[in-house]
Design a protein around this motif. Structure first.
Motif, PDB file in Angstrom:
ATOM      1  N   ARG A 166       0.846  -1.337   0.088  1.00 37.97           N
ATOM      2  CA  ARG A 166       0.047   0.005   0.168  1.00 37.97           C
ATOM      3  C   ARG A 166       1.031   1.366   0.047  1.00 37.97           C
ATOM      4  O   ARG A 166       0.687   2.063   0.705  1.00 37.97           O
ATOM      5  N   PRO A 167       1.700   1.341  -1.031  1.00 37.83           N
ATOM      6  CA  PRO A 167       2.770   2.711  -1.078  1.00 37.83           C
ATOM      7  C   PRO A 167       2.164   3.777  -1.193  1.00 37.83           C
ATOM      8  O   PRO A 167       0.760   3.928  -1.927  1.00 37.83           O
ATOM      9  N   LYS A 168       2.661   5.012  -0.835  1.00 32.04           N
ATOM     10  CA  LYS A 168       2.293   6.397  -0.996  1.00 32.04           C
ATOM     11  C   LYS A 168       2.249   6.611  -2.501  1.00 32.04           C
ATOM     12  O   LYS A 168       1.329   7.332  -3.198  1.00 32.04           O
ATOM     13  N   ILE A 169       3.164   6.188  -3.272  1.00 24.90           N
ATOM     14  CA  ILE A 169       3.635   6.255  -4.784  1.00 24.90           C
ATOM     15  C   ILE A 169       4.276   5.225  -5.341  1.00 24.90           C
ATOM     16  O   ILE A 169       4.950   4.348  -4.900  1.00 24.90           O
ATOM     17  N   VAL A 170       3.889   5.018  -6.708  1.00 21.96           N
ATOM     18  CA  VAL A 170       4.125   3.839  -7.509  1.00 21.96           C
ATOM     19  C   VAL A 170       5.102   4.362  -8.713  1.00 21.96           C
ATOM     20  O   VAL A 170       4.310   5.387  -9.090  1.00 21.96           O
ATOM     21  N   PHE A 171       6.275   4.124  -9.083  1.00 20.23           N
ATOM     22  CA  PHE A 171       6.827   4.440 -10.057  1.00 20.23           C
ATOM     23  C   PHE A 171       6.872   3.240 -11.252  1.00 20.23           C
ATOM     24  O   PHE A 171       7.200   2.121 -10.939  1.00 20.23           O
ATOM     25  N   ALA A 172       6.446   3.557 -12.349  1.00 22.08           N
ATOM     26  CA  ALA A 172       6.317   2.490 -13.606  1.00 22.08           C
ATOM     27  C   ALA A 172       7.480   2.960 -14.710  1.00 22.08           C
ATOM     28  O   ALA A 172       7.116   4.177 -15.305  1.00 22.08           O
ATOM     29  N   ASP A 173       8.508   2.352 -15.096  1.00 23.49           N
ATOM     30  CA  ASP A 173       9.117   2.652 -16.419  1.00 23.49           C
ATOM     31  C   ASP A 173       8.730   1.940 -17.372  1.00 23.49           C
ATOM     32  O   ASP A 173       9.106   0.541 -17.406  1.00 23.49           O
ATOM     33  N   GLU A 174       8.123   2.424 -18.358  1.00 23.57           N
ATOM     34  CA  GLU A 174       7.596   1.771 -19.578  1.00 23.57           C
ATOM     35  C   GLU A 174       7.017   0.331 -19.249  1.00 23.57           C
ATOM     36  O   GLU A 174       7.623  -0.723 -19.670  1.00 23.57           O
ATOM     37  N   PRO A 175       6.015   0.234 -18.532  1.00 22.02           N
ATOM     38  CA  PRO A 175       5.523  -1.070 -17.903  1.00 22.02           C
ATOM     39  C   PRO A 175       4.828  -1.831 -18.981  1.00 22.02           C
ATOM     40  O   PRO A 175       4.669  -3.174 -18.660  1.00 22.02           O
ATOM     41  N   THR A 176       4.533  -1.224 -19.894  1.00 23.11           N
ATOM     42  CA  THR A 176       3.985  -2.150 -20.833  1.00 23.11           C
ATOM     43  C   THR A 176       4.793  -2.191 -22.175  1.00 23.11           C
ATOM     44  O   THR A 176       4.302  -2.743 -23.274  1.00 23.11           O
ATOM     45  N   GLY A 177       5.926  -2.032 -22.172  1.00 23.52           N
ATOM     46  CA  GLY A 177       6.875  -1.915 -23.318  1.00 23.52           C
ATOM     47  C   GLY A 177       7.083  -3.190 -23.862  1.00 23.52           C
ATOM     48  O   GLY A 177       7.532  -3.255 -25.103  1.00 23.52           O
ATOM     49  N   ASN A 178       7.057  -4.448 -23.226  1.00 27.69           N
ATOM     50  CA  ASN A 178       7.527  -5.790 -23.554  1.00 27.69           C
ATOM     51  C   ASN A 178       6.094  -6.570 -23.807  1.00 27.69           C
ATOM     52  O   ASN A 178       6.350  -7.623 -24.006  1.00 27.69           O
ATOM     53  N   LEU A 179       4.993  -5.854 -23.876  1.00 28.44           N
ATOM     54  CA  LEU A 179       3.940  -6.541 -24.020  1.00 28.44           C
ATOM     55  C   LEU A 179       3.214  -6.318 -25.480  1.00 28.44           C
ATOM     56  O   LEU A 179       3.159  -5.231 -25.781  1.00 28.44           O
ATOM     57  N   ASP A 180       2.414  -7.060 -25.736  1.00 29.26           N
ATOM     58  CA  ASP A 180       1.309  -6.958 -26.830  1.00 29.26           C
ATOM     59  C   ASP A 180       0.268  -6.116 -26.664  1.00 29.26           C
ATOM     60  O   ASP A 180      -0.033  -5.814 -25.126  1.00 29.26           O
ATOM     61  N   GLU A 181      -0.602  -5.545 -27.545  1.00 28.54           N
ATOM     62  CA  GLU A 181      -1.420  -4.482 -27.434  1.00 28.54           C
ATOM     63  C   GLU A 181      -2.640  -5.042 -26.241  1.00 28.54           C
ATOM     64  O   GLU A 181      -2.970  -4.407 -25.431  1.00 28.54           O
ATOM     65  N   GLN A 182      -2.775  -6.273 -26.406  1.00 30.11           N
ATOM     66  CA  GLN A 182      -4.040  -6.785 -25.575  1.00 30.11           C
ATOM     67  C   GLN A 182      -3.606  -6.921 -24.104  1.00 30.11           C
ATOM     68  O   GLN A 182      -4.091  -6.427 -23.227  1.00 30.11           O
ATOM     69  N   ASN A 183      -2.292  -7.445 -24.043  1.00 28.14           N
ATOM     70  CA  ASN A 183      -1.744  -7.467 -22.481  1.00 28.14           C
ATOM     71  C   ASN A 183      -1.444  -5.995 -22.123  1.00 28.14           C
ATOM     72  O   ASN A 183      -1.465  -5.861 -20.840  1.00 28.14           O
ATOM     73  N   ALA A 184      -1.028  -5.319 -22.754  1.00 30.22           N
ATOM     74  CA  ALA A 184      -0.734  -4.009 -22.351  1.00 30.22           C
ATOM     75  C   ALA A 184      -1.828  -3.180 -21.792  1.00 30.22           C
ATOM     76  O   ALA A 184      -1.709  -2.801 -20.667  1.00 30.22           O
ATOM     77  N   ASP A 185      -2.902  -3.295 -22.596  1.00 29.81           N
ATOM     78  CA  ASP A 185      -4.104  -2.605 -22.104  1.00 29.81           C
ATOM     79  C   ASP A 185      -4.415  -3.062 -20.621  1.00 29.81           C
ATOM     80  O   ASP A 185      -4.962  -2.490 -19.845  1.00 29.81           O
ATOM     81  N   GLN A 186      -4.602  -4.626 -20.815  1.00 28.91           N
ATOM     82  CA  GLN A 186      -4.958  -5.311 -19.556  1.00 28.91           C
ATOM     83  C   GLN A 186      -4.155  -4.839 -18.306  1.00 28.91           C
ATOM     84  O   GLN A 186      -4.613  -4.756 -17.242  1.00 28.91           O
ATOM     85  N   VAL A 187      -2.692  -4.792 -18.326  1.00 27.66           N
ATOM     86  CA  VAL A 187      -1.828  -4.505 -17.283  1.00 27.66           C
ATOM     87  C   VAL A 187      -2.038  -3.060 -16.830  1.00 27.66           C
ATOM     88  O   VAL A 187      -2.303  -2.568 -15.562  1.00 27.66           O
ATOM     89  N   MET A 188      -2.209  -2.201 -17.871  1.00 25.87           N
ATOM     90  CA  MET A 188      -2.539  -0.573 -17.443  1.00 25.87           C
ATOM     91  C   MET A 188      -3.916  -0.503 -16.624  1.00 25.87           C
ATOM     92  O   MET A 188      -4.021   0.451 -15.724  1.00 25.87           O
ATOM     93  N   GLN A 189      -4.757  -1.300 -17.171  1.00 20.76           N
ATOM     94  CA  GLN A 189      -6.122  -0.787 -16.468  1.00 20.76           C
ATOM     95  C   GLN A 189      -6.196  -1.505 -15.084  1.00 20.76           C
ATOM     96  O   GLN A 189      -6.529  -0.903 -14.512  1.00 20.76           O
ATOM     97  N   LEU A 190      -5.280  -2.773 -15.004  1.00 23.87           N
ATOM     98  CA  LEU A 190      -5.216  -3.091 -13.590  1.00 23.87           C
ATOM     99  C   LEU A 190      -4.656  -2.219 -12.860  1.00 23.87           C
ATOM    100  O   LEU A 190      -4.813  -2.016 -11.642  1.00 23.87           O
ATOM    101  N   LEU A 191      -3.287  -1.819 -13.467  1.00 21.03           N
ATOM    102  CA  LEU A 191      -2.514  -0.852 -12.560  1.00 21.03           C
ATOM    103  C   LEU A 191      -3.357   0.459 -11.869  1.00 21.03           C
ATOM    104  O   LEU A 191      -3.390   0.786 -10.974  1.00 21.03           O
TER     105      LEU A 191
END
Length: 233
Positions: A166-191
């Motif tokens: 339960r951090p105060k702040i989350v840092f993400a560096d290109e979190p979807t860069g290695n994923l296909d479009e479907q997985n990228a959308d899913q991961v970002m929506q989840l985040l």
């Protein structure tokens, strides 16, 4: 998703940051007098071409590296003035991290990777771990090792790990860069969903304009300086 309205009090404040790296015999200024703030609960995207300095800036904001000059404060704590042991404790307690290359521990299962920040901090919370495993849809994978997972499953594990404390702040560096479009959308929506539930601020470096549209604020970098900032309505 509805944008979260920023608070009036900055959670993270960086002032007049400078960072130079040595390339052979040449000194190269990567960050040049950059100032930035992130409010509690705010979602900020940092964009820019490769080499613009955005990942270096993220590393400075996340206290993964020290600036040559300038300061970074989380709340009332000046991170850039602390030693590595003190910074490590703050990162464990108050920050979460998601990287393009996942950075999962290869010998730990999904459940163990998610629990790892709590184990390091000696604050075990199996209920929280179980809750996040279900939230990221990996209940059937809880005992699997990273090399048994798809890229999307590995990144979902990394997202759960980033939020387990339960951090105060989350840092993400290109979190979807290695994923296909479907997985990228899913991961970002989840985040974004999990961030909304926890109230964590979120700072993301990305090239993805669709992701930028979801942010409260988009900061653009060029050649080591901030050359644009836009608030999304």
């Amino acid at each position: 998703m509805t944008a979260t309205v920023s608070s009036n009090k900055a959670l993270l404040t960086a002032a007049n940051l400078n960072k130079t790296v040595q390339v052979g015999e040449q000194s190269l200024a990567i960050i040049k007098d950059v100032s930035i703030h992130v409010d509690a609960g705010e979602f900020v995207v940092i964009m820019g071409k490769s080499g613009s300095g955005k990942s270096t800036l993220l590393g400075l904001l996340a206290a993964l590296d020290y600036p040559d000059s300038g300061s970074v404060k989380l709340g009332e704590q000046t991170l850039s003035a602390l030693g590595e042991d003190a910074l490590a404790a703050i990162r464990q307690r108050e920050m979460g991290f998601v990287f393009q290359s996942f950075h999962l521990l290869p010998t730990l299962t999904v459940a163990e990777n998610i629990a790892f920040p709590l184990d390091i901090a000696r604050r075990p919370d199996q209920v929280r771990v179980d809750e996040l495993i279900e939230a990221v849809g990996l209940g059937h994978r809880r005992d699997s090792l990273p090399n048994q997972l798809s890229g999307g499953e590995q990144q979902r594990t990394a997202v759960a790990r980033a939020l387990v404390s339960r951090p105060k702040i989350v840092f993400a560096d290109e979190p979807t860069g290695n994923l296909d479009e479907q997985n990228a959308d899913q991961v970002m929506q989840l985040l974004l969903d999990l961030r909304q539930q926890t109230g964590s601020a979120l700072v993301v470096v990305t090239h993805d304009p669709a992701l930028a549209e979801m942010a409260d604020r988009v900061i653009t970098m060029h050649d080591g300086v901030i050359n644009g900032s836009k608030v999304n309505g």
